[in-house]
Design an enzyme around this catalytic site. Structure first.
Site, PDB file in Angstrom:
ATOM      1  N   GLY A 116       0.779  -1.242   0.000  1.00 42.95           N
ATOM      2  CA  GLY A 116       0.000   0.000   0.000  1.00 42.95           C
ATOM      3  C   GLY A 116       0.804   1.282   0.000  1.00 42.95           C
ATOM      4  O   GLY A 116       0.340   2.311  -0.479  1.00 42.95           O
ATOM      5  N   ASP A 135      -4.793   1.825  10.829  1.00 46.45           N
ATOM      6  CA  ASP A 135      -6.176   1.515  11.175  1.00 46.45           C
ATOM      7  C   ASP A 135      -6.198   1.108  12.652  1.00 46.45           C
ATOM      8  O   ASP A 135      -6.248   1.963  13.530  1.00 46.45           O
ATOM      9  CB  ASP A 135      -6.651   0.400  10.228  1.00 46.45           C
ATOM     10  CG  ASP A 135      -8.112   0.058  10.364  1.00 46.45           C
ATOM     11  OD1 ASP A 135      -8.898   0.911  10.777  1.00 46.45           O
ATOM     12  OD2 ASP A 135      -8.484  -1.086  10.046  1.00 46.45           O
ATOM     13  N   LYS A 141      -6.713   6.409  11.310  1.00 40.11           N
ATOM     14  CA  LYS A 141      -8.099   6.357  11.806  1.00 40.11           C
ATOM     15  C   LYS A 141      -8.076   6.270  13.319  1.00 40.11           C
ATOM     16  O   LYS A 141      -8.007   5.170  13.881  1.00 40.11           O
ATOM     17  CB  LYS A 141      -8.812   5.104  11.257  1.00 40.11           C
ATOM     18  CG  LYS A 141      -8.981   5.066   9.750  1.00 40.11           C
ATOM     19  CD  LYS A 141      -9.669   3.757   9.370  1.00 40.11           C
ATOM     20  CE  LYS A 141      -9.842   3.601   7.885  1.00 40.11           C
ATOM     21  NZ  LYS A 141     -10.339   2.260   7.509  1.00 40.11           N
ATOM     22  N   PHE A 150     -14.002   2.801   5.341  1.00 44.27           N
ATOM     23  CA  PHE A 150     -13.060   2.154   4.440  1.00 44.27           C
ATOM     24  C   PHE A 150     -12.806   3.026   3.216  1.00 44.27           C
ATOM     25  O   PHE A 150     -13.732   3.431   2.522  1.00 44.27           O
ATOM     26  CB  PHE A 150     -13.590   0.781   4.018  1.00 44.27           C
ATOM     27  CG  PHE A 150     -12.511  -0.107   3.487  1.00 44.27           C
ATOM     28  CD1 PHE A 150     -11.632  -0.738   4.351  1.00 44.27           C
ATOM     29  CD2 PHE A 150     -12.362  -0.297   2.120  1.00 44.27           C
ATOM     30  CE1 PHE A 150     -10.616  -1.545   3.861  1.00 44.27           C
ATOM     31  CE2 PHE A 150     -11.347  -1.109   1.620  1.00 44.27           C
ATOM     32  CZ  PHE A 150     -10.482  -1.733   2.503  1.00 44.27           C
ATOM     33  N   VAL A 151     -11.541   3.321   2.967  1.00 40.53           N
ATOM     34  CA  VAL A 151     -11.184   4.183   1.846  1.00 40.53           C
ATOM     35  C   VAL A 151     -10.247   3.458   0.883  1.00 40.53           C
ATOM     36  O   VAL A 151      -9.549   2.523   1.267  1.00 40.53           O
ATOM     37  CB  VAL A 151     -10.506   5.492   2.340  1.00 40.53           C
ATOM     38  CG1 VAL A 151     -11.491   6.337   3.127  1.00 40.53           C
ATOM     39  CG2 VAL A 151      -9.273   5.191   3.185  1.00 40.53           C
ATOM     40  N   ASP A 157      -6.214  -0.423  -1.201  1.00 40.87           N
ATOM     41  CA  ASP A 157      -6.977  -1.341  -2.044  1.00 40.87           C
ATOM     42  C   ASP A 157      -8.242  -1.855  -1.385  1.00 40.87           C
ATOM     43  O   ASP A 157      -8.390  -1.834  -0.159  1.00 40.87           O
ATOM     44  CB  ASP A 157      -6.124  -2.549  -2.411  1.00 40.87           C
ATOM     45  CG  ASP A 157      -5.945  -3.497  -1.222  1.00 40.87           C
ATOM     46  OD1 ASP A 157      -5.408  -3.056  -0.186  1.00 40.87           O
ATOM     47  OD2 ASP A 157      -6.376  -4.666  -1.317  1.00 40.87           O
ATOM     48  N   ARG A 164      -5.884   0.529  -6.146  1.00 37.90           N
ATOM     49  CA  ARG A 164      -4.619   1.130  -5.716  1.00 37.90           C
ATOM     50  C   ARG A 164      -4.160   2.190  -6.714  1.00 37.90           C
ATOM     51  O   ARG A 164      -3.452   3.118  -6.362  1.00 37.90           O
ATOM     52  CB  ARG A 164      -3.526   0.062  -5.623  1.00 37.90           C
ATOM     53  CG  ARG A 164      -3.725  -0.974  -4.531  1.00 37.90           C
ATOM     54  CD  ARG A 164      -2.423  -1.753  -4.347  1.00 37.90           C
ATOM     55  NE  ARG A 164      -2.586  -3.031  -3.662  1.00 37.90           N
ATOM     56  CZ  ARG A 164      -2.554  -3.195  -2.348  1.00 37.90           C
ATOM     57  NH1 ARG A 164      -2.372  -2.148  -1.562  1.00 37.90           N
ATOM     58  NH2 ARG A 164      -2.681  -4.381  -1.807  1.00 37.90           N
TER      59      ARG A 164
HETATM   60  P1  IMP Z   1      -3.870  -2.108  10.985  1.00 33.76           P
HETATM   61  O1  IMP Z   1      -2.936  -3.169  11.456  1.00 33.76           O
HETATM   62  O2  IMP Z   1      -5.283  -2.365  11.405  1.00 33.76           O
HETATM   63  O3  IMP Z   1      -3.425  -0.709  11.322  1.00 33.76           O
HETATM   64  O4  IMP Z   1      -3.964  -2.298   9.417  1.00 33.76           O
HETATM   65  C1  IMP Z   1      -3.247  -1.578   8.545  1.00 33.76           C
HETATM   66  C2  IMP Z   1      -3.485  -2.109   7.158  1.00 33.76           C
HETATM   67  O5  IMP Z   1      -4.866  -2.447   6.906  1.00 33.76           O
HETATM   68  C3  IMP Z   1      -3.152  -1.040   6.167  1.00 33.76           C
HETATM   69  O6  IMP Z   1      -1.791  -1.030   5.853  1.00 33.76           O
HETATM   70  C4  IMP Z   1      -4.032  -1.396   5.004  1.00 33.76           C
HETATM   71  O7  IMP Z   1      -3.399  -2.357   4.198  1.00 33.76           O
HETATM   72  C5  IMP Z   1      -5.264  -2.012   5.636  1.00 33.76           C
HETATM   73  N1  IMP Z   1      -6.338  -0.994   5.766  1.00 33.76           N
HETATM   74  C6  IMP Z   1      -6.816  -0.462   6.908  1.00 33.76           C
HETATM   75  N2  IMP Z   1      -7.806   0.423   6.671  1.00 33.76           N
HETATM   76  C7  IMP Z   1      -7.956   0.459   5.317  1.00 33.76           C
HETATM   77  C8  IMP Z   1      -8.815   1.209   4.430  1.00 33.76           C
HETATM   78  O8  IMP Z   1      -9.659   2.029   4.826  1.00 33.76           O
HETATM   79  N3  IMP Z   1      -8.667   0.963   3.106  1.00 33.76           N
HETATM   80  C9  IMP Z   1      -7.752   0.077   2.613  1.00 33.76           C
HETATM   81  N4  IMP Z   1      -6.923  -0.624   3.404  1.00 33.76           N
HETATM   82  C10 IMP Z   1      -7.019  -0.447   4.750  1.00 33.76           C
HETATM   83 MG    MG Z   2      -0.480  -1.355   4.327  1.00 36.03          MG
END
Ligand code: IMP
Ligand code: MG
Length: 183
Positions: free
Chosen positions: A48, A107, A135, A156-157, A163, A169
């Site tokens: 990403g 996230d 977020k 979700f964006v 993606d 992407r």
């Molecule tokens: P975390 O471990 O929950 O912080 O997840 C991070 C990963 O989840 C990011 O690097 C993204 O790949 C994916 N992700 C989290 N939120 C989104 C979103 O809104 N759109 C797309 N991918 C997301």
């Molecule tokens: Mg990522």
């Protein structure tokens, strides 16, 4: 499968290409000031962060090295579990290096929190994080982030590296998907 015009599935544009580039330039100015006189190794989190890394690095007027890690958070779809596995490790020895991890979105923070402690165990001179989006309402781990583009609501964006099922992407803007995409 429909290979139609990718931008047509976006309902709300949160950030346009121009807004993203302007914000990245501000972040780059701050990074250039903070790391003045120090070496800098930027570590992008695949897949990403590819777009953010490319544009943030090119907004820096100074020398910078770039390396990449790929990690997989167990769990599927749009949920993160915090159990992380390294799919591709760094090619660079980061001991005594100033490391800036570059990500596109935080996230829950579970992936990055794991990654930061993994990198910290390799005895770098410093480790900081730059992310385009965060977020705050979704946070399950308190990850200290030095550079944030924008805090966004818990929705979700996609676009600009982000993606949904490996699609979107390649959009230049960031936005939310039309409901018909999910059904
Ligand atoms: P975390 O471990 O929950 O912080 O997840 C991070 C990963 O989840 C990011 O690097 C993204 O790949 C994916 N992700 C989290 N939120 C989104 C979103 O809104 N759109 C797309 N991918 C997301
Ligand atoms: Mg990522």
């Amino acid at each position: 499968m429909d290979q139609g015009h990718v931008a047509n599935d976006l309902v709300d544009i949160l950030f346009t290409e121009a807004q993203i580039q302007a914000r990245l330039q501000e972040m780059a100015d701050q990074i250039a000031a903070d790391y003045a006189g120090q070496d800098l190794l930027m570590v992008g989190v695949l897949r990403g962060a590819v777009m953010v890394m490319a544009d943030l690095a090119r907004s820096l007027p100074r020398h910078v090295e770039m390396d990449w890690m790929a990690v997989s958070s167990y769990g599927s779809g749009t949920k993160s579990s915090g159990v992380v596995r390294i799919l591709k490790d760094l090619d660079t020895d980061i001991s005594n290096r100033h490391v800036l991890v570059v990500d596109e979105i935080i996230d829950t923070g579970l992936t990055l929190s794991w990654l930061i402690s993994n990198l910290a165990s390799r005895k770098p001179a410093s480790v900081q994080i730059a992310t385009l989006l965060r977020k705050p309402e979704a946070a399950q781990m308190d990850v200290p982030v030095k550079y944030v583009g924008w805090d966004i609501p818990n929705e979700f964006v996609v676009g600009y590296g982000l993606d949904y099922q490996e699609r979107y992407r390649n959009l230049r803007d960031i936005g939310t998907l039309a409901p018909h995409v999910y059904s």
